[in-house]
Design a protein around this motif. Structure first.
Motif, PDB file in Angstrom:
ATOM      1  N   GLY A 127       0.824  -1.201   0.000  1.00 53.73           N
ATOM      2  CA  GLY A 127       0.000   0.000   0.000  1.00 53.73           C
ATOM      3  C   GLY A 127       0.852   1.242   0.000  1.00 53.73           C
ATOM      4  N   ARG A 128       0.168   2.343   0.169  1.00 55.43           N
ATOM      5  CA  ARG A 128       0.876   3.603   0.292  1.00 55.43           C
ATOM      6  C   ARG A 128      -0.007   4.615   0.979  1.00 55.43           C
ATOM      7  NH1 ARG A 128       0.948   5.986  -5.905  1.00 55.43           N
ATOM      8  NH2 ARG A 128      -1.105   5.205  -6.550  1.00 55.43           N
ATOM      9  N   GLN A 129       0.634   5.673   1.449  1.00 54.09           N
ATOM     10  CA  GLN A 129      -0.102   6.768   2.066  1.00 54.09           C
ATOM     11  C   GLN A 129       0.250   8.041   1.318  1.00 54.09           C
ATOM     12  OE1 GLN A 129       0.854   7.900   6.157  1.00 54.09           O
ATOM     13  NE2 GLN A 129      -1.296   8.402   6.541  1.00 54.09           N
ATOM     14  N   PHE A 130      -0.751   8.812   0.988  1.00 53.79           N
ATOM     15  CA  PHE A 130      -0.579  10.018   0.201  1.00 53.79           C
ATOM     16  C   PHE A 130      -0.335  11.233   1.102  1.00 53.79           C
ATOM     17  CE2 PHE A 130      -1.560   7.947  -3.693  1.00 53.79           C
ATOM     18  CZ  PHE A 130      -2.476   6.964  -3.373  1.00 53.79           C
ATOM     19  N   PRO A 131       0.123  12.349   0.510  1.00 53.81           N
ATOM     20  CA  PRO A 131       0.387  13.551   1.331  1.00 53.81           C
ATOM     21  C   PRO A 131      -0.813  14.035   2.122  1.00 53.81           C
ATOM     22  CG  PRO A 131       1.443  13.768  -0.814  1.00 53.81           C
ATOM     23  CD  PRO A 131       0.612  12.513  -0.880  1.00 53.81           C
ATOM     24  N   ASN A 132      -2.027  13.753   1.662  1.00 50.64           N
ATOM     25  CA  ASN A 132      -3.207  14.161   2.429  1.00 50.64           C
ATOM     26  C   ASN A 132      -3.601  13.111   3.473  1.00 50.64           C
ATOM     27  OD1 ASN A 132      -4.282  12.123   0.904  1.00 50.64           O
ATOM     28  ND2 ASN A 132      -5.986  13.314   0.067  1.00 50.64           N
ATOM     29  N   TYR A 133      -2.737  12.116   3.683  1.00 44.72           N
ATOM     30  CA  TYR A 133      -2.873  11.035   4.673  1.00 44.72           C
ATOM     31  C   TYR A 133      -3.865   9.949   4.278  1.00 44.72           C
ATOM     32  CZ  TYR A 133      -0.284  14.395   7.426  1.00 44.72           C
ATOM     33  OH  TYR A 133       0.653  15.297   7.846  1.00 44.72           O
ATOM     34  N   SER A 134      -4.530  10.077   3.149  1.00 44.30           N
ATOM     35  CA  SER A 134      -5.352   8.967   2.689  1.00 44.30           C
ATOM     36  C   SER A 134      -4.434   7.825   2.284  1.00 44.30           C
ATOM     37  CB  SER A 134      -6.251   9.390   1.533  1.00 44.30           C
ATOM     38  OG  SER A 134      -5.470   9.704   0.396  1.00 44.30           O
ATOM     39  N   SER A 135      -5.027   6.657   2.109  1.00 41.70           N
ATOM     40  CA  SER A 135      -4.195   5.475   1.880  1.00 41.70           C
ATOM     41  C   SER A 135      -4.847   4.534   0.893  1.00 41.70           C
ATOM     42  CB  SER A 135      -3.963   4.757   3.212  1.00 41.70           C
ATOM     43  OG  SER A 135      -3.236   3.554   3.040  1.00 41.70           O
ATOM     44  N   GLU A 136      -4.030   3.765   0.219  1.00 38.87           N
ATOM     45  CA  GLU A 136      -4.466   2.686  -0.659  1.00 38.87           C
ATOM     46  C   GLU A 136      -3.864   1.381  -0.183  1.00 38.87           C
ATOM     47  OE1 GLU A 136      -4.878   4.553  -5.179  1.00 38.87           O
ATOM     48  OE2 GLU A 136      -3.229   3.195  -4.690  1.00 38.87           O
ATOM     49  N   LEU A 137      -4.671   0.331  -0.282  1.00 38.65           N
ATOM     50  CA  LEU A 137      -4.166  -1.019  -0.063  1.00 38.65           C
ATOM     51  C   LEU A 137      -4.280  -1.754  -1.390  1.00 38.65           C
ATOM     52  CD1 LEU A 137      -3.252  -3.371   1.828  1.00 38.65           C
ATOM     53  CD2 LEU A 137      -5.688  -3.907   2.089  1.00 38.65           C
ATOM     54  N   ASN A 138      -3.180  -2.305  -1.850  1.00 39.53           N
ATOM     55  CA  ASN A 138      -3.161  -3.076  -3.083  1.00 39.53           C
ATOM     56  C   ASN A 138      -2.903  -4.545  -2.768  1.00 39.53           C
ATOM     57  OD1 ASN A 138      -3.324  -0.897  -5.176  1.00 39.53           O
ATOM     58  ND2 ASN A 138      -1.507  -0.214  -4.068  1.00 39.53           N
ATOM     59  N   VAL A 139      -3.693  -5.376  -3.393  1.00 37.34           N
ATOM     60  CA  VAL A 139      -3.490  -6.818  -3.253  1.00 37.34           C
ATOM     61  C   VAL A 139      -3.292  -7.374  -4.654  1.00 37.34           C
ATOM     62  CG1 VAL A 139      -4.326  -8.972  -2.266  1.00 37.34           C
ATOM     63  CG2 VAL A 139      -5.059  -6.791  -1.282  1.00 37.34           C
ATOM     64  N   ASN A 140      -2.100  -7.860  -4.924  1.00 34.49           N
ATOM     65  CA  ASN A 140      -1.767  -8.407  -6.231  1.00 34.49           C
ATOM     66  C   ASN A 140      -1.986  -9.915  -6.273  1.00 34.49           C
ATOM     67  OD1 ASN A 140      -0.873  -5.911  -7.324  1.00 34.49           O
ATOM     68  ND2 ASN A 140       1.054  -6.134  -6.194  1.00 34.49           N
ATOM     69  N   ALA A 141      -2.112 -10.429  -7.469  1.00 35.17           N
ATOM     70  CA  ALA A 141      -2.220 -11.886  -7.680  1.00 35.17           C
ATOM     71  C   ALA A 141      -3.217 -12.491  -6.704  1.00 35.17           C
ATOM     72  CB  ALA A 141      -0.849 -12.534  -7.541  1.00 35.17           C
ATOM     73  N   LEU A 142      -4.446 -11.995  -6.775  1.00 30.40           N
ATOM     74  CA  LEU A 142      -5.460 -12.391  -5.805  1.00 30.40           C
ATOM     75  C   LEU A 142      -5.655 -13.899  -5.734  1.00 30.40           C
ATOM     76  CD1 LEU A 142      -8.071  -9.583  -6.511  1.00 30.40           C
ATOM     77  CD2 LEU A 142      -6.983 -10.044  -4.300  1.00 30.40           C
ATOM     78  N   GLU A 143      -5.822 -14.362  -4.502  1.00 30.18           N
ATOM     79  CA  GLU A 143      -6.127 -15.767  -4.244  1.00 30.18           C
ATOM     80  C   GLU A 143      -7.497 -15.846  -3.577  1.00 30.18           C
ATOM     81  OE1 GLU A 143      -2.923 -17.349  -1.958  1.00 30.18           O
ATOM     82  OE2 GLU A 143      -1.407 -16.867  -3.468  1.00 30.18           O
ATOM     83  N   LEU A 144      -8.105 -17.017  -3.679  1.00 31.96           N
ATOM     84  CA  LEU A 144      -9.453 -17.180  -3.126  1.00 31.96           C
ATOM     85  C   LEU A 144      -9.491 -16.826  -1.642  1.00 31.96           C
ATOM     86  CD1 LEU A 144     -10.584 -20.509  -4.834  1.00 31.96           C
ATOM     87  CD2 LEU A 144     -11.170 -18.162  -5.479  1.00 31.96           C
ATOM     88  N   GLU A 145      -8.412 -17.166  -0.930  1.00 32.24           N
ATOM     89  CA  GLU A 145      -8.403 -16.928   0.527  1.00 32.24           C
ATOM     90  C   GLU A 145      -8.207 -15.463   0.897  1.00 32.24           C
ATOM     91  OE1 GLU A 145      -6.702 -19.244  -1.096  1.00 32.24           O
ATOM     92  OE2 GLU A 145      -4.583 -19.259  -0.528  1.00 32.24           O
ATOM     93  N   ASP A 146      -8.046 -14.605  -0.111  1.00 30.49           N
ATOM     94  CA  ASP A 146      -7.981 -13.162   0.161  1.00 30.49           C
ATOM     95  C   ASP A 146      -9.383 -12.580   0.359  1.00 30.49           C
ATOM     96  OD1 ASP A 146      -5.323 -12.722  -2.284  1.00 30.49           O
ATOM     97  OD2 ASP A 146      -5.223 -13.267  -0.147  1.00 30.49           O
ATOM     98  N   SER A 147     -10.394 -13.360   0.089  1.00 27.07           N
ATOM     99  CA  SER A 147     -11.766 -12.901   0.301  1.00 27.07           C
ATOM    100  C   SER A 147     -11.964 -12.600   1.789  1.00 27.07           C
ATOM    101  CB  SER A 147     -12.763 -13.974  -0.139  1.00 27.07           C
ATOM    102  OG  SER A 147     -12.681 -14.181  -1.530  1.00 27.07           O
ATOM    103  N   ALA A 148     -12.326 -11.356   2.069  1.00 27.98           N
ATOM    104  CA  ALA A 148     -12.424 -10.928   3.469  1.00 27.98           C
ATOM    105  C   ALA A 148     -12.978  -9.517   3.508  1.00 27.98           C
ATOM    106  CB  ALA A 148     -11.048 -10.961   4.145  1.00 27.98           C
ATOM    107  N   LEU A 149     -13.235  -9.059   4.730  1.00 21.96           N
ATOM    108  CA  LEU A 149     -13.562  -7.660   4.969  1.00 21.96           C
ATOM    109  C   LEU A 149     -12.259  -6.955   5.333  1.00 21.96           C
ATOM    110  CD1 LEU A 149     -15.865  -5.508   5.327  1.00 21.96           C
ATOM    111  CD2 LEU A 149     -15.858  -6.125   7.755  1.00 21.96           C
ATOM    112  N   TYR A 150     -11.927  -5.912   4.615  1.00 20.80           N
ATOM    113  CA  TYR A 150     -10.710  -5.161   4.884  1.00 20.80           C
ATOM    114  C   TYR A 150     -11.091  -3.861   5.576  1.00 20.80           C
ATOM    115  CZ  TYR A 150      -8.214  -8.572   2.177  1.00 20.80           C
ATOM    116  OH  TYR A 150      -7.670  -9.758   1.745  1.00 20.80           O
TER     117      TYR A 150
END
Lengths: 113, 115
Positions: free
Chosen positions: B66-89
Protein backbone atom coordinates in the motif's frame (compact mmCIF):
# COMPACT_ATOMS: atom_id res chain seq x y z
CA UNK A 1 4.01 -13.77 20.38
CA UNK A 2 1.20 -11.54 21.56
CA UNK A 3 -2.23 -13.03 22.06
CA UNK A 4 -5.61 -12.07 23.41
CA UNK A 5 -8.11 -14.72 24.41
CA UNK A 6 -11.85 -14.43 24.73
CA UNK A 7 -12.94 -17.78 26.11
CA UNK A 8 -16.66 -17.37 25.38
CA UNK A 9 -18.01 -17.31 21.84
CA UNK A 10 -21.36 -16.07 23.13
CA UNK A 11 -22.72 -14.59 26.32
CA UNK A 12 -26.45 -14.48 27.00
CA UNK A 13 -27.90 -12.17 29.62
CA UNK A 14 -31.35 -10.86 30.47
CA UNK A 15 -32.03 -7.15 30.13
CA UNK A 16 -31.40 -5.35 33.39
CA UNK A 17 -28.94 -7.94 34.66
CA UNK A 18 -25.22 -7.27 34.99
CA UNK A 19 -23.01 -8.54 32.20
CA UNK A 20 -19.38 -9.65 32.01
CA UNK A 21 -17.41 -10.42 28.87
CA UNK A 22 -14.13 -12.13 29.68
CA UNK A 23 -10.69 -11.45 28.25
CA UNK A 24 -7.19 -12.60 29.09
CA UNK A 25 -4.03 -11.40 27.44
CA UNK A 26 -0.48 -12.40 26.81
CA UNK A 27 1.25 -9.21 25.80
CA UNK A 28 4.84 -8.37 26.59
CA UNK A 29 5.73 -5.61 28.99
CA UNK A 30 3.04 -3.20 30.11
CA UNK A 31 0.23 -3.76 27.66
CA UNK A 32 -2.21 -1.31 26.19
CA UNK A 33 -5.66 -2.92 26.25
CA UNK A 34 -8.87 -1.93 24.53
CA UNK A 35 -12.44 -3.03 24.02
CA UNK A 36 -14.17 -2.49 20.70
CA UNK A 37 -17.75 -3.30 19.70
CA UNK A 38 -19.06 -4.23 16.27
CA UNK A 39 -22.74 -3.73 15.59
CA UNK A 40 -24.38 -5.38 12.55
CA UNK A 41 -23.63 -3.44 9.35
CA UNK A 42 -21.60 -0.88 11.27
CA UNK A 43 -17.90 -0.47 11.79
CA UNK A 44 -15.88 -1.27 14.85
CA UNK A 45 -16.44 1.27 17.58
CA UNK A 46 -14.01 2.10 20.36
CA UNK A 47 -15.43 1.49 23.84
CA UNK A 48 -12.60 2.01 26.29
CA UNK A 49 -8.88 1.66 26.88
CA UNK A 50 -6.39 0.88 29.59
CA UNK A 51 -3.00 2.52 29.23
CA UNK A 52 -1.76 3.01 32.76
CA UNK A 53 -3.01 4.14 36.12
CA UNK A 54 -6.36 3.21 37.68
CA UNK A 55 -7.17 -0.45 37.10
CA UNK A 56 -10.89 0.32 36.65
CA UNK A 57 -11.52 2.00 33.35
CA UNK A 58 -14.82 3.59 32.39
CA UNK A 59 -15.90 3.88 28.79
CA UNK A 60 -18.79 4.60 26.48
CA UNK A 61 -22.42 3.51 26.97
CA UNK A 62 -21.92 2.68 30.66
CA UNK A 63 -19.30 -0.01 30.08
CA UNK A 64 -16.27 -0.44 32.28
CA UNK A 65 -13.35 -2.85 32.41
CA UNK A 66 -11.00 -3.97 35.14
CA UNK A 67 -7.33 -4.53 34.48
CA UNK A 68 -5.89 -7.31 36.62
CA UNK A 69 -2.18 -7.75 36.13
CA UNK A 70 -1.81 -10.83 38.32
CA UNK A 71 -4.53 -12.67 36.41
CA UNK A 72 -3.63 -11.05 33.09
CA UNK A 73 -7.29 -10.27 32.58
CA UNK A 74 -9.26 -7.32 31.26
CA UNK A 75 -12.93 -8.23 31.64
CA UNK A 76 -15.64 -5.95 30.27
CA UNK A 77 -18.57 -5.21 32.56
CA UNK A 78 -21.82 -3.32 32.71
CA UNK A 79 -24.10 -3.12 35.75
CA UNK A 80 -27.36 -3.31 33.80
CA UNK A 81 -27.57 -4.73 30.27
CA UNK A 82 -29.75 -3.26 27.53
CA UNK A 83 -31.14 -5.08 24.50
CA UNK A 84 -29.30 -2.52 22.38
CA UNK A 85 -25.99 -3.78 23.84
CA UNK A 86 -26.38 -6.93 21.73
CA UNK A 87 -23.33 -6.95 19.44
CA UNK A 88 -19.92 -8.52 18.85
CA UNK A 89 -17.28 -7.44 21.36
CA UNK A 90 -13.55 -7.60 20.77
CA UNK A 91 -10.83 -7.43 23.37
CA UNK A 92 -7.69 -5.92 21.86
CA UNK A 93 -4.13 -5.63 23.05
CA UNK A 94 -0.83 -4.10 22.02
CA UNK A 95 2.57 -3.94 23.67
CA UNK A 96 3.39 -0.48 24.92
CA UNK A 97 4.93 1.46 22.09
CA UNK A 98 3.55 -0.77 19.35
CA UNK A 99 0.72 0.07 16.98
CA UNK A 100 -0.24 -3.33 15.64
CA UNK A 101 -3.36 -4.29 17.55
CA UNK A 102 -3.91 -7.94 18.40
CA UNK A 103 -7.59 -8.81 18.42
CA UNK A 104 -9.32 -11.51 20.40
CA UNK A 105 -11.68 -13.81 18.53
CA UNK A 106 -14.72 -11.84 19.66
CA UNK A 107 -17.64 -12.60 21.96
CA UNK A 108 -21.19 -12.24 20.78
CA UNK A 109 -23.34 -10.66 23.48
CA UNK A 110 -27.04 -11.41 23.30
CA UNK A 111 -29.29 -9.47 25.67
CA UNK A 112 -32.78 -10.89 25.93
CA UNK A 113 -35.74 -8.61 26.72
CA UNK B 1 -16.82 15.29 12.23
CA UNK B 2 -16.67 12.73 9.44
CA UNK B 3 -15.37 9.31 10.35
CA UNK B 4 -13.01 7.05 8.48
CA UNK B 5 -14.33 6.38 4.99
CA UNK B 6 -13.51 3.48 2.71
CA UNK B 7 -14.23 2.72 -0.91
CA UNK B 8 -15.55 0.74 -2.55
CA UNK B 9 -18.02 -0.92 -0.21
CA UNK B 10 -17.88 -4.14 -2.17
CA UNK B 11 -15.34 -5.41 -4.67
CA UNK B 12 -15.53 -8.57 -6.72
CA UNK B 13 -12.41 -9.80 -8.48
CA UNK B 14 -11.19 -12.92 -10.22
CA UNK B 15 -8.28 -14.99 -8.96
CA UNK B 16 -4.99 -13.59 -10.25
CA UNK B 17 -6.27 -10.02 -10.63
CA UNK B 18 -5.27 -7.00 -8.58
CA UNK B 19 -7.49 -5.16 -6.10
CA UNK B 20 -7.13 -1.58 -4.91
CA UNK B 21 -8.89 -0.44 -1.76
CA UNK B 22 -9.02 3.15 -0.57
CA UNK B 23 -9.25 4.83 2.81
CA UNK B 24 -9.63 8.40 4.02
CA UNK B 25 -8.76 8.98 7.67
CA UNK B 26 -10.49 11.27 10.11
CA UNK B 27 -9.39 14.84 9.53
CA UNK B 28 -6.23 15.53 11.53
CA UNK B 29 -5.26 11.88 11.89
CA UNK B 30 -1.87 11.08 10.41
CA UNK B 31 -1.65 7.33 10.99
CA UNK B 32 -3.57 4.81 8.91
CA UNK B 33 -3.84 1.10 9.62
CA UNK B 34 -5.16 -1.79 7.54
CA UNK B 35 -6.67 -4.97 8.97
CA UNK B 36 -8.09 -8.09 7.39
CA UNK B 37 -11.18 -9.73 8.88
CA UNK B 38 -11.43 -13.12 7.27
CA UNK B 39 -13.98 -15.76 8.16
CA UNK B 40 -12.50 -18.12 10.71
CA UNK B 41 -9.30 -16.11 11.10
CA UNK B 42 -10.55 -13.10 12.98
CA UNK B 43 -9.10 -9.62 12.68
CA UNK B 44 -5.45 -9.48 11.71
CA UNK B 45 -3.14 -6.49 11.45
CA UNK B 46 -1.87 -5.86 7.92
CA UNK B 47 -0.07 -2.52 7.63
CA UNK B 48 0.55 0.76 9.42
CA UNK B 49 1.37 3.99 7.59
CA UNK B 50 2.40 7.23 9.21
CA UNK B 51 3.57 10.42 7.51
CA UNK B 52 3.73 8.64 4.18
CA UNK B 53 5.98 5.82 5.40
CA UNK B 54 5.23 2.17 6.06
CA UNK B 55 6.01 1.75 9.76
CA UNK B 56 5.03 -1.85 10.39
CA UNK B 57 3.47 -4.78 8.61
CA UNK B 58 1.83 -7.93 9.82
CA UNK B 59 2.46 -11.50 8.78
CA UNK B 60 1.23 -11.15 5.19
CA UNK B 61 3.03 -11.84 1.90
CA UNK B 62 4.57 -8.99 -0.14
CA UNK B 63 1.69 -9.06 -2.62
CA UNK B 64 -0.16 -7.07 0.05
CA UNK B 65 1.16 -3.54 -0.24
CA UNK B 66 0.00 0.00 0.00
CA UNK B 67 0.88 3.60 0.29
CA UNK B 68 -0.10 6.77 2.07
CA UNK B 69 -0.58 10.02 0.20
CA UNK B 70 0.39 13.55 1.33
CA UNK B 71 -3.21 14.16 2.43
CA UNK B 72 -2.87 11.03 4.67
CA UNK B 73 -5.35 8.97 2.69
CA UNK B 74 -4.19 5.47 1.88
CA UNK B 75 -4.47 2.69 -0.66
CA UNK B 76 -4.17 -1.02 -0.06
CA UNK B 77 -3.16 -3.08 -3.08
CA UNK B 78 -3.49 -6.82 -3.25
CA UNK B 79 -1.77 -8.41 -6.23
CA UNK B 80 -2.22 -11.89 -7.68
CA UNK B 81 -5.46 -12.39 -5.81
CA UNK B 82 -6.13 -15.77 -4.24
CA UNK B 83 -9.45 -17.18 -3.13
CA UNK B 84 -8.40 -16.93 0.53
CA UNK B 85 -7.98 -13.16 0.16
CA UNK B 86 -11.77 -12.90 0.30
CA UNK B 87 -12.42 -10.93 3.47
CA UNK B 88 -13.56 -7.66 4.97
CA UNK B 89 -10.71 -5.16 4.88
CA UNK B 90 -10.87 -2.54 7.59
CA UNK B 91 -9.03 0.74 7.65
CA UNK B 92 -8.42 2.66 10.86
CA UNK B 93 -6.82 5.96 11.73
CA UNK B 94 -5.41 7.48 14.88
CA UNK B 95 -4.53 10.87 16.23
CA UNK B 96 -0.98 10.70 17.48
CA UNK B 97 0.70 12.67 20.14
CA UNK B 98 0.44 13.05 23.83
CA UNK B 99 -2.86 11.94 25.28
CA UNK B 100 -3.95 9.88 22.33
CA UNK B 101 -1.92 6.70 22.40
CA UNK B 102 -2.97 4.12 19.88
CA UNK B 103 -6.72 4.69 20.01
CA UNK B 104 -7.75 3.65 16.52
CA UNK B 105 -10.99 4.57 14.80
CA UNK B 106 -12.30 2.18 12.17
CA UNK B 107 -14.08 2.62 8.88
CA UNK B 108 -16.97 0.43 7.70
CA UNK B 109 -14.73 -1.77 5.59
CA UNK B 110 -14.47 -3.01 2.02
CA UNK B 111 -15.81 -6.49 1.35
CA UNK B 112 -13.48 -8.17 -1.18
CA UNK B 113 -14.73 -11.30 -2.87
CA UNK B 114 -12.35 -13.31 -5.04
CA UNK B 115 -13.94 -15.81 -7.42
Amino acid sequence: AQSVAQPEDQVNVAEGNPLTVKCTYSVSGNPYLFWYVQYPNRGLQFLLKYITGDNLVKGSYGFEAEFNKSQTSFHLKKPSALVSDSALYFCVGAPAGRRALTFGSGTRLQVQP
Amino acid sequence: EAGVTQSPTHLIKTRGQQATLRCSPISGHTSVYWYQQALGLGLQFLLWYDEGEERNRGNFPPRFSGRQFPNYSSELNVNALELEDSALYLCASSLDGQGHPYEQYFGPGTRLTVT
